[in-house]
Design a protein around this motif. Structure first.
Motif, PDB file in Angstrom:
ATOM      1  N   VAL A  89       0.867  -1.170   0.000  1.00  0.00           N
ATOM      2  CA  VAL A  89       0.000   0.000   0.000  1.00  0.00           C
ATOM      3  C   VAL A  89       0.908   1.225   0.000  1.00  0.00           C
ATOM      4  CG1 VAL A  89      -1.711   1.346   1.243  1.00  0.00           C
ATOM      5  CG2 VAL A  89      -1.897  -1.133   1.197  1.00  0.00           C
ATOM      6  N   SER A  90       0.736   2.082  -0.953  1.00  0.00           N
ATOM      7  CA  SER A  90       1.516   3.310  -1.010  1.00  0.00           C
ATOM      8  C   SER A  90       0.578   4.493  -1.178  1.00  0.00           C
ATOM      9  CB  SER A  90       2.517   3.275  -2.162  1.00  0.00           C
ATOM     10  OG  SER A  90       1.857   3.160  -3.404  1.00  0.00           O
ATOM     11  N   ILE A  91       0.868   5.578  -0.461  1.00  0.00           N
ATOM     12  CA  ILE A  91       0.044   6.783  -0.504  1.00  0.00           C
ATOM     13  C   ILE A  91       0.962   7.951  -0.856  1.00  0.00           C
ATOM     14  CG2 ILE A  91      -1.516   8.282   0.764  1.00  0.00           C
ATOM     15  CD1 ILE A  91      -2.127   5.951   2.606  1.00  0.00           C
ATOM     16  N   LYS A  92       0.704   8.543  -2.001  1.00  0.00           N
ATOM     17  CA  LYS A  92       1.562   9.627  -2.461  1.00  0.00           C
ATOM     18  C   LYS A  92       1.299  10.901  -1.673  1.00  0.00           C
ATOM     19  CE  LYS A  92       3.089  11.933  -6.685  1.00  0.00           C
ATOM     20  NZ  LYS A  92       2.902  12.032  -8.153  1.00  0.00           N
ATOM     21  N   GLN A  93       0.027  11.213  -1.437  1.00  0.00           N
ATOM     22  CA  GLN A  93      -0.354  12.389  -0.673  1.00  0.00           C
ATOM     23  C   GLN A  93      -1.295  11.960   0.447  1.00  0.00           C
ATOM     24  OE1 GLN A  93      -1.933  15.486  -3.170  1.00  0.00           O
ATOM     25  NE2 GLN A  93      -0.207  15.431  -4.588  1.00  0.00           N
ATOM     26  N   LEU A  94      -0.802  12.023   1.666  1.00  0.00           N
ATOM     27  CA  LEU A  94      -1.567  11.574   2.831  1.00  0.00           C
ATOM     28  C   LEU A  94      -2.004  12.772   3.655  1.00  0.00           C
ATOM     29  CD1 LEU A  94      -2.580   9.411   4.873  1.00  0.00           C
ATOM     30  CD2 LEU A  94      -0.277   9.466   5.878  1.00  0.00           C
ATOM     31  N   ASP A  95      -3.287  12.797   3.999  1.00  0.00           N
ATOM     32  CA  ASP A  95      -3.842  13.833   4.878  1.00  0.00           C
ATOM     33  C   ASP A  95      -4.600  13.103   5.992  1.00  0.00           C
ATOM     34  OD1 ASP A  95      -5.254  15.862   6.168  1.00  0.00           O
ATOM     35  OD2 ASP A  95      -5.423  17.039   4.338  1.00  0.00           O
ATOM     36  N   LEU A  96      -3.966  13.016   7.176  1.00  0.00           N
ATOM     37  CA  LEU A  96      -4.521  12.237   8.284  1.00  0.00           C
ATOM     38  C   LEU A  96      -4.903  13.171   9.421  1.00  0.00           C
ATOM     39  CD1 LEU A  96      -5.145   9.660   9.929  1.00  0.00           C
ATOM     40  CD2 LEU A  96      -2.702   9.572  10.514  1.00  0.00           C
ATOM     41  N   THR A  97      -6.126  13.040   9.889  1.00  0.00           N
ATOM     42  CA  THR A  97      -6.622  13.793  11.048  1.00  0.00           C
ATOM     43  C   THR A  97      -7.065  12.794  12.104  1.00  0.00           C
ATOM     44  OG1 THR A  97      -7.364  15.618   9.654  1.00  0.00           O
ATOM     45  CG2 THR A  97      -8.271  15.489  11.863  1.00  0.00           C
ATOM     46  N   ALA A  98      -6.550  12.973  13.317  1.00  0.00           N
ATOM     47  CA  ALA A  98      -6.904  12.066  14.415  1.00  0.00           C
ATOM     48  C   ALA A  98      -7.361  12.889  15.602  1.00  0.00           C
ATOM     49  CB  ALA A  98      -5.703  11.200  14.789  1.00  0.00           C
ATOM     50  N   MET A  99      -8.530  12.564  16.139  1.00  0.00           N
ATOM     51  CA  MET A  99      -9.074  13.236  17.306  1.00  0.00           C
ATOM     52  C   MET A  99      -9.036  12.276  18.491  1.00  0.00           C
ATOM     53  SD  MET A  99     -10.254  15.857  18.791  1.00  0.00           S
ATOM     54  CE  MET A  99     -10.619  16.958  17.413  1.00  0.00           C
ATOM     55  N   SER A 100      -8.412  12.739  19.590  1.00  0.00           N
ATOM     56  CA  SER A 100      -8.282  11.907  20.781  1.00  0.00           C
ATOM     57  C   SER A 100      -8.442  12.790  22.013  1.00  0.00           C
ATOM     58  CB  SER A 100      -6.916  11.210  20.793  1.00  0.00           C
ATOM     59  OG  SER A 100      -5.889  12.159  21.043  1.00  0.00           O
ATOM     60  N   PRO A 101      -8.542  12.194  23.206  1.00  0.00           N
ATOM     61  CA  PRO A 101      -8.634  13.013  24.426  1.00  0.00           C
ATOM     62  C   PRO A 101      -7.419  13.900  24.638  1.00  0.00           C
ATOM     63  CG  PRO A 101      -9.290  10.749  24.855  1.00  0.00           C
ATOM     64  CD  PRO A 101      -8.699  10.766  23.497  1.00  0.00           C
ATOM     65  N   TRP A 102      -6.317  13.622  23.954  1.00  0.00           N
ATOM     66  CA  TRP A 102      -5.085  14.395  24.129  1.00  0.00           C
ATOM     67  C   TRP A 102      -4.962  15.510  23.089  1.00  0.00           C
ATOM     68  CZ3 TRP A 102      -5.390   9.089  23.590  1.00  0.00           C
ATOM     69  CH2 TRP A 102      -5.366   8.381  24.796  1.00  0.00           C
ATOM     70  N   GLY A 103      -5.994  15.675  22.253  1.00  0.00           N
ATOM     71  CA  GLY A 103      -5.975  16.751  21.286  1.00  0.00           C
ATOM     72  C   GLY A 103      -6.010  16.238  19.860  1.00  0.00           C
ATOM     73  N   LEU A 104      -5.902  17.177  18.930  1.00  0.00           N
ATOM     74  CA  LEU A 104      -5.991  16.889  17.507  1.00  0.00           C
ATOM     75  C   LEU A 104      -4.600  16.677  16.922  1.00  0.00           C
ATOM     76  CD1 LEU A 104      -7.852  16.855  14.935  1.00  0.00           C
ATOM     77  CD2 LEU A 104      -7.254  19.285  14.692  1.00  0.00           C
ATOM     78  N   SER A 105      -4.465  15.646  16.074  1.00  0.00           N
ATOM     79  CA  SER A 105      -3.243  15.420  15.306  1.00  0.00           C
ATOM     80  C   SER A 105      -3.567  15.565  13.831  1.00  0.00           C
ATOM     81  CB  SER A 105      -2.681  14.006  15.565  1.00  0.00           C
ATOM     82  OG  SER A 105      -2.324  13.853  16.913  1.00  0.00           O
TER      83      SER A 105
END
Length: 623
Positions: free
Chosen positions: A141-157
């Motif tokens: 699996v290869s991703i040329k342009q990755l845009d990842l958003t993660a929401m957790s109790p410790w804040g947004l990544s």
């Protein structure tokens, strides 16, 4: 009559017609399949993807061949057990094998991933299959342009970069994620039983190494290695770390990452037993291959964390570590030698104050501050209760030198601190051949100024005069007294201190004489005094004033008739108490005062001896 054989056989043209009809049907079916190949393959791929952990996969814009398909867009979800991961993929190329069937590789032009954390269900966790038994379904699996958003109790990544995941024929799984400045590399063993995580700079330099083992078991282990400085900078700048946690790390890094600590290496080992319910571990801190500190910690089922820390380092190293919290008065100190050893026991639990005990010992410490020197210092510090801030301090200083002539020896100090108050139980040393002691008292360190009293006993007049840089003035005798001190944040003041002679002595003045016929000058050449009283004041601006009264006689002046001197000595001692350097022009003051204020006593004065000299009136002390 039997039918003829020829009559029972079909004509050849009928067989040909049947075969032709079948072939035409097959051609028509083939044409239909080919005409609807996108729809059919889309259904096939959806069914194949349904056999993976993906949720509700959808495809659009399909173009395919016998081993590869192109998708304009693909969406799916994945329940990870700790949260839902949803994906929207564009410009997707799938490689597959229809004979198996399976999808072997996916190349993605653009990927938008969104992860929302939720607390895992305990029942699901307890019944879940160990992670290491899962099989990764894809080879690449290869991703040329990755845009990842993660929401957790410790804040947004929020991560923007590229990613690549590949599986070798041996079952080894490799994954890499790269942003503009950082890279994260993961290597999983066959069966996902162990993993290695490498944090790297974009240049390829490794910042830290994290090895995780026993992923397929309830008891897991992790081992971390890295440089404190590089690791701190990596974590505070990494988009992989949630923004709230990253902000806290940035604050800690600013406070802790001193030049001394940035050069240290950290090694940490964590073990999780009973499906991560009771983790525990050890953290080592080293520099240049030498041991600096060690922390053993464990988390109980209640969530409380118990930790025991040990340290063994030079005093200079420790002072470098605590740079941000170092008191201003110590910033100019130079430390030589000295070893610090200590042990700290802590207990932390949410919504409860930090509790614990601590003990620190400092041995063979030498300190230089301007012209003040301390040698062979020993410090013992005991913290009986961190929650109450209860601290006991014991200090031993064999030699404390102020400048070249003044030395305080055999200093012993014992004090207790609790709830912002300092109680001095003992403070005693030897100065000018006598004893200098701090009277026992309790001080509120939150209030300024701090008022304390220094008690003087048996100070030798000869040593005292030798220290005052008055080469033309010498003498003998001893004095007792008290020096009330007012200590503020920036200055020390002596408030109406008193000194009293405890036995008769002699005062010799050998300096220049302006008027050789003056009785006072002649008497001071060899004044045998039996009474000495002094009032001492020292101001924060460096001004000092000594009101001195001497009573005695010179056998060679006025046939030994009793004389009395009232001398007012004033000047500047800017370094006497502020920097510990004794200085002052006593000679000029004596020349001025002796000429105008000495006079014979009309009535004889009975000399006093022994331990009961005449006492001055009580000094008027300021509150």
């Amino acid at each position: 009559m039997k039918p003829s054989t020829a009559a029972s056989l079909k004509p050849p043209h009928r067989i040909r017609n049947s075969l032709f009809a079948v072939c035409c049907g097959m051609v028509l079916v083939g044409i239909g399949v080919w005409w609807n190949r996108a729809f059919i393959m889309e259904e096939v791929l959806v069914r194949l993807l349904a056999r993976t952990p993906l949720l509700a996969p959808k495809l659009s814009g399909l173009q395919f061949g016998f081993s590869q398909a192109n998708l304009a867009e693909m969406t799916w979800g994945l329940e990870t057990g700790a949260g839902l991961l949803s994906a929207k993929l564009a410009d997707v190329t799938l490689s597959y094998d229809l004979s198996v069937p399976k999808v072997s590789a996916i190349a993605i032009g653009q990927a938008q991933l969104n992860f929302v954390y939720h607390a895992p269900d305990k029942a699901a966790v307890n019944s879940a299959t160990p992670f290491g038994t899962l099989a990764y379904p894809l080879e690449q699996v290869s991703i040329k342009q990755l845009d990842l958003t993660a929401m957790s109790p410790w804040g947004l990544s929020h991560i923007v970069g590229q990613a690549d995941i590949s599986r070798a024929t041996t079952g080894l799984l490799q994954a890499s994620f790269a942003t503009a400045d950082q890279a994260l590399s993961l290597v999983f063993s066959a069966g996902l039983r162990s993993a290695q995580v490498l944090g790297k700079q974009q240049t390829g330099a490794t910042v830290f190494t994290l090895d995780i083992s026993h992923l397929d078991q309830a008891d897991k282990q992790a081992h971390l290695q890295g440089d404190m400085g590089a690791l701190g900078q990596w974590l505070t700048a990494s988009p992989l770390v949630p923004e709230q946690a990253r902000a806290k790390m940035a604050t800690l890094a600013k406070a802790w990452l001193t030049p001394e600590l940035a050069l240290a290496k950290v090694t940490a080992t964590v073990q999780a037993t009973d499906k991560a319910a009771s983790p525990h571990g050890v953290i080592w801190l080293t520099r240049d291959g030498g041991y600096l500190a060690k922390t053993e910690w464990a988390m109980a089922a209640s969530g409380a964390v118990n930790a025991t820390a040990y340290l063994d380092m030079t005093a200079a190293t420790l002072l470098g570590f605590i740079g941000p919290w170092q008191p201003e008065v110590t910033r100019g100190w130079q430390l030589h030698g000295g070893q610090v050893q200590g042990a700290v026991q802590l207990r932390w639990q949410a919504q409860r104050p930090l509790a614990g005990t601590a003990h620190f010992s400092v041995f063979d410490l030498a300190v230089t501050a301007d012209q003040t020197e301390l040698n062979q210092v020993t410090i013992m510090l005991d913290v009986a209760d961190l929650s109450r801030q209860a601290v006991a301090v014991s200090v031993t200083v064999p030699a404390l030198a102020f400048g070249k002539k003044m030395a305080l020896r055999d200093l012993n100090l014992k004090a207790d601190y609790q709830d912002g108050k300092l109680t001095v139980g003992q403070g005693i040393g030897t100065l000018f051949g006598g004893q200098l002691a701090v009277l026992p008292a309790t001080f509120d360190l939150k209030q300024r100024p701090i008022l304390l009293t220094l008690q003087v006993r048996g100070v030798d007049v000869a040593q005292l005069l030798a220290t005052l840089n008055a080469d033309s003035l010498s003498g003998s005798g001893t004095v007792d007294g008290e020096l009330p001190l007012s200590i503020s944040a920036t200055a020390i003041e002596v408030l109406d201190g008193t000194l009293t002679g405890t036995r008769p002595g002699v005062l010799h003045y050998q300096g220049p004489v302006a008027d050789k016929e003056n009785v006072a000058f002649r008497a001071l050449r060899n004044l045998q005094y039996h009474n000495l009283q002094a009032k001492v004041n020292y101001r924060p601006n460096g001004d000092y004033h000594v009101g001195l009264r001497l009573e005695g006689s010179n056998p060679e002046v006025l046939s030994g008739h009793p004389l009395a001197f009232n001398l007012n000595l004033s000047g500047q001692l800017p370094e006497l108490l502020q920097r510990g350097i004794m200085a002052g022009d006593f000679e000029r003051a004596i020349l001025k005062e002796a000429k105008s204020q000495a006079a014979p006593i009309k009535q004889p004065v009975t000399p006093t001896h022994g331990d009961h000299p005449p006492k001055p009136p009580p000094a008027e002390r300021r509150p």
